[in-house]
Design a protein around this motif. Structure first.
Motif, PDB file in Angstrom:
ATOM      1  N   VAL A  36       0.858  -1.179   0.000  1.00 19.58           N
ATOM      2  CA  VAL A  36       0.000   0.000   0.000  1.00 19.58           C
ATOM      3  C   VAL A  36       0.897   1.232   0.000  1.00 19.58           C
ATOM      4  N   GLY A  37       0.870   2.000  -1.074  1.00 20.44           N
ATOM      5  CA  GLY A  37       1.729   3.167  -1.183  1.00 20.44           C
ATOM      6  C   GLY A  37       0.950   4.411  -1.541  1.00 20.44           C
ATOM      7  N   ALA A  38       1.423   5.568  -1.075  1.00 19.35           N
ATOM      8  CA  ALA A  38       0.737   6.820  -1.351  1.00 19.35           C
ATOM      9  C   ALA A  38       0.790   7.184  -2.831  1.00 19.35           C
ATOM     10  N   ARG A  39       1.789   6.705  -3.559  1.00 20.53           N
ATOM     11  CA  ARG A  39       1.921   7.054  -4.977  1.00 20.53           C
ATOM     12  C   ARG A  39       1.179   6.071  -5.884  1.00 20.53           C
ATOM     13  N   THR A  69       6.896  -0.029  -7.249  1.00 21.79           N
ATOM     14  CA  THR A  69       6.878   1.144  -6.378  1.00 21.79           C
ATOM     15  C   THR A  69       7.385   2.341  -7.160  1.00 21.79           C
ATOM     16  N   GLU A  70       6.949   3.520  -6.747  1.00 22.94           N
ATOM     17  CA  GLU A  70       7.418   4.752  -7.355  1.00 22.94           C
ATOM     18  C   GLU A  70       7.612   5.794  -6.258  1.00 22.94           C
ATOM     19  N   THR A  77      13.201   0.011  -7.671  1.00 23.40           N
ATOM     20  CA  THR A  77      13.585   0.217  -9.066  1.00 23.40           C
ATOM     21  C   THR A  77      12.368   0.361  -9.957  1.00 23.40           C
ATOM     22  N   GLY A  78      11.192   0.204  -9.409  1.00 26.66           N
ATOM     23  CA  GLY A  78       9.977   0.127 -10.192  1.00 26.66           C
ATOM     24  C   GLY A  78       9.507  -1.304 -10.306  1.00 26.66           C
ATOM     25  N   VAL A  79      10.461  -2.233 -10.366  1.00 26.57           N
ATOM     26  CA  VAL A  79      10.152  -3.669 -10.434  1.00 26.57           C
ATOM     27  C   VAL A  79      10.438  -4.347  -9.096  1.00 26.57           C
ATOM     28  N   VAL A 101      10.591   8.483  -2.929  1.00 24.28           N
ATOM     29  CA  VAL A 101      11.041   7.115  -2.685  1.00 24.28           C
ATOM     30  C   VAL A 101      12.491   7.018  -3.126  1.00 24.28           C
ATOM     31  N   LEU A 102      13.254   6.137  -2.533  1.00 28.07           N
ATOM     32  CA  LEU A 102      14.665   6.006  -2.868  1.00 28.07           C
ATOM     33  C   LEU A 102      14.861   5.122  -4.100  1.00 28.07           C
ATOM     34  N   ALA A 103      15.974   5.265  -4.769  1.00 25.02           N
ATOM     35  CA  ALA A 103      16.268   4.464  -5.944  1.00 25.02           C
ATOM     36  C   ALA A 103      17.518   3.621  -5.700  1.00 25.02           C
TER      37      ALA A 103
END
Length: 288
Positions: free
Chosen positions: A175-178, A213-214, A236-238, A280-282
């Motif tokens: 569950v993420g805000a973005r 995630t973003e 990483t998005g994935v 978010v961190l990358a």
């Protein structure tokens, strides 16, 4: 009787109110509330503040920059005072935490659904952040006081009952805000990866998930069934890296706090619009 009359008066004055409760004295019903549709909400005024769910967007402002992350979950002290949990890097440069974050009013395009945007309201003050300056970061977490009552359910109708450790290949929901709710699986309970913290390049030791995630999902709770098995730190998005839950509970215990859950809650809830936002961190490199 005062509260009955108060809510009746407020409802009659509010064009989106469709009625008030005769049994639950603190509630009235609205057609299009900000984060619930056709459900029960606390009204936003100086007397009755809104309940706060896990997984919603929070943030603050430092200088000319507005930040946003995700509220992970809640803790309580021995006196019954409530606290919010998120990532340390989400609140790294400010102390006053807002819901909703100012970023949503400054940049409306961060909201995927066309929903009413409330005025940002301060909900607490940061009292503790984990150390992000060491070469090896094992916990990216912060705790802040709450001046609003938490609603012990997460965005997405998830009612967690405890913290647990992830197990490889388990299916999870984040569950993420973005990005709202996304499905995935556990890749590794503990791994050390190269990533970029707000303090610079670091090694981070935590759990790894196959999850979308973003920016803005930082702090987002990750669920296996009714257990929280991590909180998003970067991605990483994935793939996503998350705090290892035993470290979360250990940190809370060191502060005299414990996670709080409602084992008796049974609710019928309607859909909640997705909320989006910013930090978010990358990863610096592939998982090693």
């Amino acid at each position: 009787m005062y509260i009955d009359n108060y809510f009746k008066k407020k409802c009659l004055e509010d064009p989106i109110c469709v009625g008030w409760s005769e049994t639950r004295k603190r509630f009235y019903y609205v057609r299009y509330p900000p984060y619930w549709v056709d459900g029960e909400v606390y009204i936003l005024d100086s007397h009755f503040k809104p309940n706060l769910m896990g997984g919603v967007p929070i943030g603050g402002v430092s200088g000319n920059t507005a930040y946003m992350g995700t509220l992970t979950w809640f803790a309580v002290d021995k006196n019954g005072n409530y606290y919010g949990i998120t990532d340390a890097h989400v609140v790294y440069s400010y102390d006053t935490v807002y819901f909703p974050p100012q970023l949503l009013t400054i940049s409306p395009q961060y909201t995927a659904e066309h929903i009413p945007i409330l005025n940002p309201t301060p909900i607490g003050q940061v009292i503790w952040r984990s150390n992000l300056n060491s070469d090896l970061v094992e916990l990216d977490m912060a705790v802040f006081t709450l001046n609003v009552k938490p609603y012990l359910i997460s965005y997405g109708k998830i009612v967690p009952a405890f913290f647990d450790v992830p197990h490889e290949l388990e299916p999870v929901i984040k569950v993420g805000a973005r990005t709202g709710l996304t499905n995935g699986s556990v890749l590794d309970r503990l791994a050390t990866i190269k990533m970029y913290e707000v303090t610079g390049p670091r090694l981070f030791n935590g759990s790894i998930f196959v999850l979308h995630t973003e920016s803005g999902d930082s702090g987002g709770p990750i669920f296996v069934g009714t257990s929280i098995v991590g909180s998003v730190v970067g991605g990483t998005g994935v793939y996503a890296v998350a705090n290892y839950t035993p470290r979360i509970t250990q940190a809370l215990a060191s502060l005299g706090l414990k996670p709080v859950f409602n084992f008796g809650v049974i609710e019928t809830l309607t859909a909640v619009p997705y909320i989006v936002g910013g930090s978010v961190l990358a990863f610096l490199a592939k998982i090693i």
